[in-house]
Design a protein around this motif. Structure first.
Motif, short mmCIF file in Angstrom:
data_model
loop_
_atom_site.label_atom_id
_atom_site.label_comp_id
_atom_site.label_asym_id
_atom_site.label_seq_id
_atom_site.Cartn_x
_atom_site.Cartn_y
_atom_site.Cartn_z
N UNK A 123 31.00 -21.37 43.17
CA UNK A 123 29.73 -21.49 43.87
C UNK A 123 29.69 -20.54 45.06
N UNK A 124 28.59 -19.80 45.17
CA UNK A 124 28.30 -19.06 46.40
C UNK A 124 27.19 -19.79 47.13
N UNK A 125 27.30 -19.80 48.47
CA UNK A 125 26.40 -20.56 49.31
C UNK A 125 25.77 -19.67 50.37
N UNK A 126 24.63 -20.09 50.88
CA UNK A 126 23.98 -19.39 51.98
C UNK A 126 24.57 -19.87 53.31
N UNK A 127 24.83 -18.94 54.21
CA UNK A 127 25.34 -19.30 55.53
C UNK A 127 24.29 -20.09 56.31
N UNK A 128 23.03 -19.76 56.11
CA UNK A 128 21.94 -20.39 56.86
C UNK A 128 21.64 -21.80 56.34
N UNK A 129 21.66 -21.95 55.03
CA UNK A 129 21.30 -23.24 54.42
C UNK A 129 22.48 -24.20 54.50
N UNK A 130 22.50 -25.02 55.50
CA UNK A 130 23.61 -25.95 55.72
C UNK A 130 23.31 -27.29 55.05
N UNK A 131 24.24 -27.78 54.28
CA UNK A 131 24.15 -29.13 53.72
C UNK A 131 25.57 -29.67 53.56
N UNK A 132 25.69 -30.96 53.38
CA UNK A 132 26.99 -31.60 53.24
C UNK A 132 27.68 -31.04 51.99
N UNK A 133 28.82 -30.39 52.20
CA UNK A 133 29.51 -29.75 51.08
C UNK A 133 29.99 -30.76 50.04
N UNK A 134 30.04 -32.03 50.38
CA UNK A 134 30.40 -33.05 49.39
C UNK A 134 29.37 -33.11 48.27
N UNK A 135 28.17 -32.63 48.55
CA UNK A 135 27.13 -32.63 47.51
C UNK A 135 27.46 -31.68 46.37
N UNK A 136 28.39 -30.76 46.60
CA UNK A 136 28.80 -29.86 45.53
C UNK A 136 29.52 -30.61 44.41
N UNK A 137 30.03 -31.79 44.72
CA UNK A 137 30.72 -32.58 43.69
C UNK A 137 29.75 -33.09 42.64
N UNK A 138 28.51 -33.37 43.06
CA UNK A 138 27.52 -33.91 42.13
C UNK A 138 26.33 -32.97 41.91
N UNK A 139 26.13 -32.03 42.86
CA UNK A 139 24.99 -31.11 42.86
C UNK A 139 23.65 -31.85 42.95
N UNK A 140 23.71 -33.10 43.36
CA UNK A 140 22.50 -33.91 43.42
C UNK A 140 21.50 -33.32 44.42
#
Length: 252
Positions: A123-140
């Protein structure tokens, strides 16, 4: 499967051998070999593995051409967008396609070579778009950028997140930087190459999540609709064995 750092050194070693000594023949070289059996292959721009503007058409482009040469064939590679390349190879307009992931669906139309290398998909992520990285486990609730007619990793098939398709990985990374998607599925070496070259303006704006979610072997696949595909498949595999014996193969 060897470790990623060792694999990277081996890949760089192959490219270095080409650049320093001209050891790996190119498609241009192959076109001028009188009497050699011809093989027409197609692929897409996927640096540093294969691309039209790289020395030898990339690390694996040069490897495949050289492997065919060892087996008495002159191979050429043409480049076009992935969806079109896959379609034209499947219809038999080309003998085969370079750099394809295996799936049961594809195996109905293609015969696959021995693996040539492997993609590390993450996964590549945006530096600006911050969200709880735990959401990567479900991608919900996250929008995941994918590329049209790529075979998605099993985790994407299992989690079934909302996805947006685009034509290539570079466009996917641009969409990520612009905030149009939350996550981009990209091969790590490809993303690193793009961010150092054509997408250098995005450096510092998109980052690797730090986790490889899937390692997918790369193959050359031969269209079953082309008469005599079995002989070309066998020739490539013979050539790959020779290069592997010589220590010139990216993966042991």
């Amino acid at each position: 499967m060897i470790g990623s750092s060792r694999r990277r050194r081996l890949l760089c070693g192959v490219l270095g051998a080409f650049c320093l000594g001209g050891l790996l023949p190119t498609s241009a070289w192959a076109q001028h070999q009188p009497g050699a059996l011809k093989v027409r292959l197609v692929s897409t721009e996927f640096p540093p593995y294969y691309a039209s503007d790289l020395p030898g058409q990339g690390i694996l482009g040069a490897l495949v051409v050289d492997a065919f040469h060892r087996a008495g064939y002159a191979a050429t590679i043409e480049f076009m967008p992935w969806a079109r390349a896959l379609q034209e190879a499947q219809r038999g307009y080309f003998d085969g396609i370079v750099g394809i992931w295996h799936s049961e669906e594809r195996a109905r139309n293609f015969a696959f070579s021995e693996p040539t290398a492997a993609n590390e998909i993450g996964y590549y992520l945006s530096v600006v778009n911050q969200f709880d990285r735990k959401r990567l486990e479900t991608l919900d609730g996250l929008i995941v950028g994918t590329v049209r007619d790529y075979r998605n990793p099993d985790v994407i098939t299992r989690l079934k997140p909302k996805t947006e398709e685009t034509v290539d990985d570079a466009t996917n990374l641009r969409k990520l930087a612009a905030g149009r998607i939350d996550v981009a599925l990209v091969d790590r070496r490809l993303a690193e190459h793009l961010l150092k070259t054509s997408l250098s303006n995005l450096r510092g704006k998109v980052i690797f999540s730090g986790r490889v979610i899937d390692t997918l072997p790369l193959y050359v696949a031969f269209s079953k609709s082309v008469p005599g595909y079995e002989a070309k498949l066998s020739a490539l595999n013979r050539g790959l064995v020779i290069l592997k014996t010589e220590g010139r193969f990216p993966l042991p």
